[in-house]
Scaffold this motif. Structure first.
Motif: not given
Ligand code: SF4
Length: 980
Positions: A189-197, A426-434
């Motif tokens: 979240a701190s990186w602004g990344v929706d990268g959790h798998n 950190p805030p919620h990321p501003g991207v969506w990981q399809d």
């Protein structure tokens, strides 16, 4: 032997010790009191943890005393997170052994075999000690040692560039066993990344989905210890979820007369301890549950008042029976016919269990009242198409009995788990990981992780930097060779980083292999629902804590870990710092010290702040002992926050929390009053505010606003509006979905393969580096009933068989046993570990050397050399007496994503026959082109989100998501894959 809390037992023991001492002294001999002066105590008392003395077993018969500092940490060998106590030798400064931590509220000093075997992992001669970078092609086995600085700078530069170029979705961290609550999500979240798998959709999503749609919480927390009847669709006494903490409480209940009902197609160790062992046809478990439920309904042995107060029956009647009056009597009338088709005879025909036995089981359940505890997690919920309905129908029984959040009943997990607030949020990321949350699976419980190779192959995206952590996707997932195809393709995965303590089948193909600590070499916090209470556990590098106790200052876990082994916390903080060295990306602020602005956060400050500011009761408890909260946790390892919380859903909401209230026609109550300071036992409420921005606060029950459940309606959702509105109205009630391996879906001659069961002494892939465990369990024969063996022409146990799946076959040894149903075969998880000839030795006791070839027809794997004795720093590696290490069956399974839960449905329809003359044990053949066809067939079952989804959303906002993007990202975008 009595526990520490058993005063009467200790008194009696003390008397016996005194008598023995008197007898010895009367003979004129010297009485040996025991080295620490505590004769035959179960556990070292905490006041002696600074100077515990034991005899050195290796010096026997000489009485050589050794002094230890005892330091708590948490086991990392399964999700139970049991307490461990490291015996740090005061002479050598090294850990001598691990035993249980008696101060841990969940495990209470007990461990399974995998806990003490942690010492094998620490001293493993094959472990990775230094950062490595590949120096040949991927998978070639060529590596060069590099410094941490080189690794960090290179990765930070890649990630910084991706973020600066708005390629956030090219960064992904794929987590196997999390072992902690929220640290990694917070970093992403701190990186602004929706990268959790995650691995959850190959593990527990089926079970979670069933519970989620009922109670808004995705896990059951059974109070087994106080139950009268325990109903398990799992192997809970040996290997189920939280099995050691649960198993000891099930055992406690059995001592008090509780009856145990086990549904398990195999004769597991759990089944052997059951009062009723039901061995059903795989996939029929929901039909059995519904027959039990029907019996409760037909005999009116359900808790009418509970059902009337807490089920959303009124919402159901309005939606599905608009002609009926909205009265409880009208609902009961409907209920009386809803499940009338689920007679014992019907369930018997589906399951193969005698109808009389089912009737007896149903009567036993009916007699439990509110002391009915139940659990399903993986097992049938993870095996079958529609397996999530196994959990939903199981909870139907609990909900009929009113055995929800009662003594001896089943709680929503949120009441028995506590996750503290971290120092920075950190805030919620501003991207969506399809790639992980695609439109086809709007209700998926977790990330569609196991479809990643197919999504990458069909061009839905690419990954610039892909981390795996405590995860081995090539080995663990189905269709592992499709994983290998994308992980070796640099156009699809630009940089592949394995954070791991040990080599594994995936790490061999990485670009960087970075050595991370085992359980006693890292920091984490965690809390799991294991009884009616809440606790928080603290994993810590034990040598660091020991040396700090002796007055040293340790600032980095590498100062105490072997080689250059690091811990993840410090690694992620350092990497984040280097991604944003000047703070211009807005990342650095979440990794800065509060006490020393501008400086890097340390783990001491991170956990010190957390324990001092967001764990209720801990500061006071620590102060009473003259310690700071962090010192207290380093000293004892776990803290019980509360217990006996009871039915939180029934609590009235205080008037101070009710302001400008709005009540929906389902009784959901919203308030404009601000949230009170965090309470540890109050349910969160449905997460979405109403259109006026009021927050959900409870539910109206007969004119009183009560806390309720965190569902959209605030009640237990017998009928799920979410399932109905999102395309699955026919499954909105608890029901029975016929599995993909239902007998009606099998071709003549096909059997059902159960492939998911764990052995009690192994866990996924890391335990292969524990020599004691490898000696105990190292192979996975195929269980076959004698009747099937006769029909198939398999003469003896030990004969080689070919098991043919949809995409290939594997060759294994037969084990002919009556411990499995006819028509079903079974093969355990964990085994068939492998490496290629040029790759480093990963786990000498369990990994065979294989040849892997790709031809026109697909892939083949053949065993080149079995495990054998070898020279290493540990003389025991010369004593390996076994060579059979089983077969990697998962490679031969295609993906089977459930269209609702997203869970991979593990059961396989297979053909079994005697092996060909040229076949060898462990042989594998796989056609990945065919694997892709099967993936596309299952994709066809989905009902994707699109512009006509409720609210135009990709996914219901109230459903859980480990790392939630900003609210506006939930809208279906104009340009999507596939076109809505
Ligand atoms: S159950 Fe066993 S492996 Fe799991 S945490 Fe406890 S001791 Fe470790």
């Amino acid at each position: 032997m009595p526990g520490r809390g058993d005063d009467a037992g200790l008194d009696a023991l003390g008397a016996r010790v005194s008598a023995a001492r008197d007898a010895v002294q009367a003979r004129g001999e010297t009485f040996y009191q025991g080295p620490s002066g505590v004769h035959l105590a179960s556990f070292p008392p905490p006041e002696r943890w600074d100077n515990w003395v034991e005899l050195d077993s290796r010096a026997w018969p000489a009485r050589k005393e050794r002094r230890y500092l005892l330091v708590p940490t948490t086991c990392f060998n399964c999700e139970s997170a049991c307490g461990l106590l490291a015996y740090v030798d005061a002479g050598t400064g090294q850990v001598r052994k691990f035993e249980g931590n008696p101060e841990h509220p969940g495990s209470r000093g007990r461990n399974c075999a995998k806990g003490p075997a942690t010492i094998n992992q620490v001293t493993d001669p094959d472990r990775i000690l230094y950062p490595l970078r590949r120096s040949g092609r991927r998978g070639s086995g060529k590596w060069e040692r590099i410094s941490w600085d080189e690794a960090l700078d290179s990765l930070a530069a890649r990630i910084r560039r991706a973020i600066a170029e708005a390629r956030q979705n090219e960064i992904m961290v794929h987590i196997g066993r999390p072992g902690e609550d929220g640290f990694t999500e917070r970093v992403l979240a701190s990186w602004g990344v929706d990268g959790h798998n995650s691995h959850t959709n190959v593990c527990s999503s089926g079970g979670r989905t069933g519970y989620q749609f009922w109670m808004g919480a995705d896990r059951p927390s059974p109070d087994h210890a106080n139950a009268k009847v325990i109903y398990l669709i799992s192997a809970h006494l040996e290997s189920g979820h939280y099995f050691n903490p649960h198993a000891q409480r099930i055992t406690q209940a059995r001592e008090n007369g509780a009856k145990v009902i086990v549904l398990d197609t195999r004769l597991s160790n759990t089944a052997t301890h059951a009062d009723y062992w039901l061995s059903p046809q795989p996939g029929s478990e929901a039909a059995i549950n519904l027959a039990v439920a029907q019996h409760l309904i037909a005999t009116r042995r359900y808790d009418r008042e509970f059902v009337r107060s807490w089920w959303n029956w009124a919402e159901y009647l309005r939606a599905c029976h608009p002609g009926r009056p909205v009265t409880f009597e009208a609902f009961e009338d409907v209920l009386s016919t809803l499940y009338s088709g689920f007679s014992f005879e019907y369930a018997s025909a589906e399951s193969g269990i005698d109808a009389g036995v089912l009737a007896e089981v149903a009567e036993t359940v009916a007699g439990a009242g509110t002391r009915f505890s139940a659990h399903v997690w993986r097992s049938a919920a993870a095996g079958n198409l529609g397996g999530w309905q196994v959990a939903r129908t199981l909870f139907l029984i609990s909900a009929l009995l009113g055995a929800v959040a009662t003594e001896g009943g089943t709680f929503p997990n949120g009441l028995n788990k506590f996750v503290p607030r971290p120092i920075h949020t950190p805030p919620h990321p501003g991207v969506w990981q399809d790639l992980t949350w695609p439109l086809e699976y709007p209700l998926a419980q977790n990330e569609m992780s196991f479809l990643l190779p197919h999504f990458l192959a069909e061009g839905r995206g690419r990954l610039d930097t892909y981390f795996i952590r405590v995860y081995n996707p090539v080995w663990t997932n189905p269709d592992g060779l499709s994983w290998m195809e994308v992980l070796t393709d640099e156009a699809k995965v630009g940089c592949f980083v394995a954070l791991t303590p040990t080599w594994n089948e995936s790490a061999y193909f990485a670009d960087y292999v970075l050595p991370m600590g085992h359980g006693p070499e890292r920091h984490d916090t965690h809390s799991y629902e294991q009884y009616d209470g809440q606790w928080i556990g603290f994993r810590q590098p034990v040598l660091r804590a020991a040396r700090e106790r002796l007055g040293e200052s340790i600032t980095d876990s590498r100062q105490v870990n072997p080689g250059e082994v690091w811990e993840e916390n410090e690694f992620w903080i350092e990497l984040s710092w280097r991604i944003d060295p000047d703070g211009s990306l807005g990342i650095r602020q979440y990794h800065e010290s509060r006490a020393r602005p501008g400086e890097k956060l340390t783990v001491d400050e991170y956990y010190g702040w957390m324990f001092a500011n967001s764990v209720p009761g801990l500061p006071e408890r620590a102060a009473a002992g003259g310690l700071a909260p962090l010192q207290w946790m380093r000293r004892y390892g776990a803290f019980e926050i509360c217990k006996g919380n009871g039915a939180a859903h029934d609590q009235p909401v205080p008037a101070a929390e009710l302001d400008d209230v709005a009540i929906t026609d389902t009784g959901r109550v919203y308030t404009a009053a601000p949230k009170p300071p965090c309470s540890n036992i109050v349910p969160t409420g449905a997460p979405e505010p109403d259109c006026a921005g009021r927050r959900p606060v409870g539910v109206d029950v007969d004119g009183t606003v009560r806390r309720g459940f965190p569902t959209p309606s605030g009640r237990l959702e017998f009928w799920s509006s979410t399932l109905a509105e999102w395309g699955w109205p026919e499954h909105a009630l608890p029901g029975y979905i016929k599995s993909h391996v239902h007998p009606g879906n099998l071709e003549p001659g096909q059997l059902v393969l159960l492939s998911t069961f764990r052995l009690p002494t192994q866990i996924h892939t890391r335990s292969a580096n524990a020599k004691w465990l490898d000696e105990l369990a190292h192979t996975n024969p195929v269980w076959i009933h004698p009747r099937d063996a006769r029909q198939l022409g398999i003469a003896c146990t030990g004969d080689l068989v070919r098991v043919e799946t949809e995409i290939g076959y594997f060759v294994a040894r037969a084990w002919i046993t009556e411990g499995i149903r006819p028509g079903v075969v079974a093969c355990s998880h964990h085994m068939g570990r492998w490496r290629l000839p040029d790759q480093p030795r990963g786990a000498g006791g369990l990994m065979a050397t294989v040849d892997l070839r790709r031809g026109d027809d697909g892939w083949t794997m053949e065993r080149r050399a079995p495990v054998a004795p070898y020279a290493s720093g540990d003389p025991d590696s010369q004593r390996i007496w076994w060579s059979d290490t089983g077969v990697h069956q998962n490679l031969t399974f295609p993906v089977h994503p459930d269209p609702v839960s997203g869970m991979h449905c593990w059961h396989q329809a297979v053909r079994v026959r005697p092996a060909e003359p040229a076949d060898q044990h462990g042989d594998i053949a796989v056609d990945t082109a065919r694997a892709r066809e099967v993936y596309l067939q299952w994709l066809e079952l989905t009902r994707p989100a699109g512009s006509r989804s409720p609210g135009g959303l990709r996914r219901p906002t109230w459903l859980m998501r480990p790392l939630k993007p900003a609210r506006e990202l939930f809208r279906v975008p104009a340009q999507t894959w596939p076109a809505p």
